[in-house]
Design a protein around this motif. Structure first.
Motif, PDB file in Angstrom:
ATOM      1  N   ASN A  46       0.833  -1.204   0.000  1.00  0.00           N
ATOM      2  CA  ASN A  46       0.000   0.000   0.000  1.00  0.00           C
ATOM      3  C   ASN A  46       0.866   1.251   0.000  1.00  0.00           C
ATOM      4  O   ASN A  46       2.019   1.225   0.387  1.00  0.00           O
ATOM      5  N   VAL A  47       0.247   2.341  -0.420  1.00  0.00           N
ATOM      6  CA  VAL A  47       0.959   3.618  -0.458  1.00  0.00           C
ATOM      7  C   VAL A  47       0.690   4.373   0.837  1.00  0.00           C
ATOM      8  O   VAL A  47      -0.445   4.477   1.277  1.00  0.00           O
ATOM      9  N   GLN A  48       1.767   4.859   1.413  1.00  0.00           N
ATOM     10  CA  GLN A  48       1.624   5.643   2.640  1.00  0.00           C
ATOM     11  C   GLN A  48       2.228   7.008   2.349  1.00  0.00           C
ATOM     12  O   GLN A  48       3.408   7.102   2.008  1.00  0.00           O
ATOM     13  N   THR A  49       1.424   8.042   2.447  1.00  0.00           N
ATOM     14  CA  THR A  49       1.944   9.374   2.142  1.00  0.00           C
ATOM     15  C   THR A  49       2.569   9.949   3.404  1.00  0.00           C
ATOM     16  O   THR A  49       1.957   9.946   4.470  1.00  0.00           O
ATOM     17  N   THR A  50       3.812  10.388   3.289  1.00  0.00           N
ATOM     18  CA  THR A  50       4.515  10.877   4.473  1.00  0.00           C
ATOM     19  C   THR A  50       4.889  12.343   4.352  1.00  0.00           C
ATOM     20  O   THR A  50       5.179  12.995   5.347  1.00  0.00           O
ATOM     21  N   ASP A  51       4.937  12.866   3.116  1.00  0.00           N
ATOM     22  CA  ASP A  51       5.335  14.248   2.855  1.00  0.00           C
ATOM     23  C   ASP A  51       6.768  14.549   3.259  1.00  0.00           C
ATOM     24  O   ASP A  51       7.163  15.700   3.357  1.00  0.00           O
ATOM     25  N   ASN A  52       7.545  13.523   3.519  1.00  0.00           N
ATOM     26  CA  ASN A  52       8.961  13.736   3.774  1.00  0.00           C
ATOM     27  C   ASN A  52       9.671  13.699   2.426  1.00  0.00           C
ATOM     28  O   ASN A  52       9.511  12.760   1.663  1.00  0.00           O
ATOM     29  N   ALA A  53      10.471  14.731   2.128  1.00  0.00           N
ATOM     30  CA  ALA A  53      11.083  14.843   0.799  1.00  0.00           C
ATOM     31  C   ALA A  53      12.012  13.686   0.481  1.00  0.00           C
ATOM     32  O   ALA A  53      12.224  13.340  -0.671  1.00  0.00           O
ATOM     33  N   PHE A  54      12.591  13.081   1.506  1.00  0.00           N
ATOM     34  CA  PHE A  54      13.540  11.995   1.252  1.00  0.00           C
ATOM     35  C   PHE A  54      12.870  10.627   1.224  1.00  0.00           C
ATOM     36  O   PHE A  54      13.538   9.615   1.104  1.00  0.00           O
ATOM     37  N   ASP A  55      11.559  10.562   1.414  1.00  0.00           N
ATOM     38  CA  ASP A  55      10.842   9.294   1.300  1.00  0.00           C
ATOM     39  C   ASP A  55      10.461   9.082  -0.157  1.00  0.00           C
ATOM     40  O   ASP A  55       9.717   9.858  -0.737  1.00  0.00           O
ATOM     41  N   LEU A  56      10.986   8.015  -0.744  1.00  0.00           N
ATOM     42  CA  LEU A  56      10.703   7.718  -2.151  1.00  0.00           C
ATOM     43  C   LEU A  56      10.058   6.351  -2.238  1.00  0.00           C
ATOM     44  O   LEU A  56      10.312   5.483  -1.406  1.00  0.00           O
ATOM     45  N   MET A  57       9.235   6.168  -3.259  1.00  0.00           N
ATOM     46  CA  MET A  57       8.708   4.829  -3.464  1.00  0.00           C
ATOM     47  C   MET A  57       8.666   4.514  -4.942  1.00  0.00           C
ATOM     48  O   MET A  57       8.532   5.416  -5.771  1.00  0.00           O
ATOM     49  N   VAL A  58       8.814   3.224  -5.259  1.00  0.00           N
ATOM     50  CA  VAL A  58       8.721   2.790  -6.647  1.00  0.00           C
ATOM     51  C   VAL A  58       7.276   2.362  -6.877  1.00  0.00           C
ATOM     52  O   VAL A  58       6.786   1.447  -6.218  1.00  0.00           O
ATOM     53  N   ASP A  59       6.608   3.060  -7.777  1.00  0.00           N
ATOM     54  CA  ASP A  59       5.212   2.729  -8.084  1.00  0.00           C
ATOM     55  C   ASP A  59       5.230   1.859  -9.330  1.00  0.00           C
ATOM     56  O   ASP A  59       5.274   2.360 -10.435  1.00  0.00           O
ATOM     57  N   GLY A  60       5.232   0.551  -9.149  1.00  0.00           N
ATOM     58  CA  GLY A  60       5.353  -0.377 -10.270  1.00  0.00           C
ATOM     59  C   GLY A  60       6.563  -1.269 -10.070  1.00  0.00           C
ATOM     60  O   GLY A  60       6.983  -1.495  -8.939  1.00  0.00           O
ATOM     61  N   ARG A  61       7.081  -1.745 -11.185  1.00  0.00           N
ATOM     62  CA  ARG A  61       8.192  -2.696 -11.082  1.00  0.00           C
ATOM     63  C   ARG A  61       9.506  -1.994 -10.798  1.00  0.00           C
ATOM     64  O   ARG A  61       9.714  -0.863 -11.212  1.00  0.00           O
ATOM     65  N   GLY A  62      10.436  -2.692 -10.144  1.00  0.00           N
ATOM     66  CA  GLY A  62      11.791  -2.177 -10.019  1.00  0.00           C
ATOM     67  C   GLY A  62      12.255  -2.014  -8.593  1.00  0.00           C
ATOM     68  O   GLY A  62      11.469  -2.055  -7.641  1.00  0.00           O
TER      69      GLY A  62
END
Lengths: 248, 262
Positions: free
Chosen positions: B85-101
């Motif tokens: 699941n996606v968790q929105t944190t609004d921290n600029a250094f939090d990144l997520m891969v949406d999809g493969r990889g």
């Protein structure tokens, strides 16, 4: 010696075999696509001169329970279960065709579609299915056709690459091998059947009915105890005969 | 001794492994980027006691034989690489891969590891590193000390705005690596995976191109463990375990009976 003792002994020994069959079913109560073994006893005559009293018991595993296991949804693209009757053709370790109900597939680094046990899944012309890598999306459709979207292709560019060989042989013609896969008793090749349907994103659980297995186990236990009682009776008879013959 | 004792023992062993796998999933239910595992069961070899088709007399054959299976075992643990699941944190250094990889991480021994956990931070030199151990993200990106804002685009382009400037300045590019068979990767803890022969070779590319996932800034991918599902699996494993132990006690009672009576 009294034949009763030996006849009861075979009974007890064969009960132990039956119990092992039931125990194996229970051990596999969680194995994907497992078909429970059935067990029955048969009388084996060993008539000789004199009164025909010696009929031994012999345990057999005549066939399997072919009812469907419960479906568990997993949501994984490479998991399929068979709806109702039908089998998936795989290649056994000798390169021959064998049947399985286990649709838990993976793709090897070389692109071969295989089961988790490492057996290649057979497709058109009974050849192993090779997925042209790299793929972005792989769909196994309900009729067994495999569609892929190559990496970087647009979303609607699904192309059909192969079709899993699905067949529907009569259950009575199948024998379970020592690797747990099914093969034709008469050795004839299986004919693909277009009516077999798959369920995507699901796996078929084991069809072992635990309550039934436990009940059988209890009945085996009681039978075994009765055989032991018979042996005990044989021993007591023998003792009585000996004391009768003893000179006082 | 009696084969059923050993057969049930394999059943107990398999379920014990299953419980371990399930409990590891539950323990990681809130680990960012964690992918759930499941145990894969297989029936063991069958032992032929009476060969089907064997002769019962000179002219007759036995229609069926007796083959006793040797039990069950766990042959593999399979990682499920479904998106969490996606968790929105609004921290600029939090990144997520949406999809493969996967993000590529440089290990201290010079090898490369891969992760889905995008909780990055900066080390004392301004390099983007993983949160726990501080291993640098590859390709290495240095964020200037006086950067006012930090932006990562969907394609992985990293830009910062420096004081006194109106336009952002591109300082690097985060790439995404994909594998043919992510289930074949070797998990090594710390949310990191290593390449294996089964996973295929790493394919490095720009995010959101050629089927790779996009990078979303200010969000994290939570664990894909479904707690309810795991609890149901746990109950199932427990019951199968109990039934197998029942077989052992039954055989034990039978043998006790035989030894005491005879």
């Amino acid at each position: 010696m009294d034949q009763l003792l030996y006849i009861s002994m075979t009974g007890a020994k064969q009960n132990m075999h039956s119990l092992a069959v039931r125990g194996n079913n229970l051990a596999n109560a969680n194995t994907t696509g497992f078909k429970a073994d059935l067990e029955n006893a048969r009388s084996m005559q060993a008539f000789g001169p004199g009164m025909p009293s010696r009929v031994f018991a012999m345990t057999e595993r005549p066939t399997q329970n072919f009812t469907d296991g419960l479906l568990k949804t997993t949501g994984r693209d490479l998991d399929v279960a068979i709806k109702g009757e039908g089998w998936i053709s795989v290649q056994d370790k000798d390169g021959n065709e064998a049947l399985s109900r286990n649709g838990n597939f993976t793709i090897s680094a070389a692109g071969v579609l295989q089961t988790m046990q490492g057996q290649a899944v057979l497709g058109n012309q009974d050849a192993p299915i090779i997925i042209p890598l790299p793929v972005e999306k792989l769909e196994i459709n309900e009729d067994g056709t495999i569609e892929i979207r190559p990496e970087g292709a647009p979303a609607d560019a699904l192309e059909e690459v192969n079709r899993i060989k699905l067949s529907k042989p009569f259950a009575g013609e199948l024998t379970k091998g020592d690797d747990g896969l099914f093969r034709a008793t008469n050795g004839q090749p299986f004919q693909p059947d277009a009516t077999v349907e798959l369920v995507k994103g699901a796996l078929e659980g084991s069809n072992v009915n635990p309550v039934q297995e436990m009940t059988h186990m209890i009945s085996m236990q009681r039978q075994f105890e009765m055989q032991i009682k018979m042996m005990k009776a044989a021993e007591e008879n023998e003792k009585a005969t000996n004391s009768l013959l003893r000179l006082s | 001794m009696h084969p059923a004792l050993w057969i049930s023992k394999t059943g107990l062993d398999a379920q014990q492994t299953n419980v371990s796998v399930i409990s590891n999933n539950l323990a990681n239910a809130s680990t960012v980027g964690y992918k759930k595992s499941r145990a894969v069961f297989e029936d063991l070899l069958y032992q032929t006691i009476n060969q089907p088709g064997g002769r019962s007399s000179q002219n007759t054959k036995m229609p069926s034989g007796l083959m006793i299976g040797a039990g069950a075992k766990v042959i593999a643990t399979q990682k499920n690489h479904d998106q969490g699941n996606v968790q929105t944190t609004d921290n600029a250094f939090d990144l997520m891969v949406d999809g493969r990889g996967f993000f590529e991480i440089l290990m201290p021994d010079g090898t490369t590891a891969y992760t889905r956990n995008g909780q990055f931070g900066l080390n004392d030199e301004g390099t983007i590193v993983t949160p726990g151990a501080g291993y640098p993200l590859q390709p290495e990106i240095q964020v200037p000390e006086d950067a006012q804002s930090f932006t990562v685009g969907e394609d992985g382009e990293v830009s910062v705005r420096l004081p006194g400037q109106t336009d952002s300045q591109v300082i690097g590019q985060i790439t995404i690596t994909d594998f043919v068979n992510p289930s074949g990767l070797e998990p090594r803890g710390q949310n990191l995976y290593l390449e294996t022969g089964a996973s295929g070779a790493p394919q490095n590319g720009i995010a959101s191109e050629n089927g790779l996932g996009a990078i979303r800034q200010g969000s994290l991918e939570t664990s894909n463990v479904n707690v309810t599902e795991e609890l149901v699996n746990l109950i199932e494993a427990q019951r199968v375990y109990e039934m197998n132990s029942k077989v052992i006690s039954t055989v034990d009672q039978m043998l006790t009976f035989a030894t005491q009576q005879l």
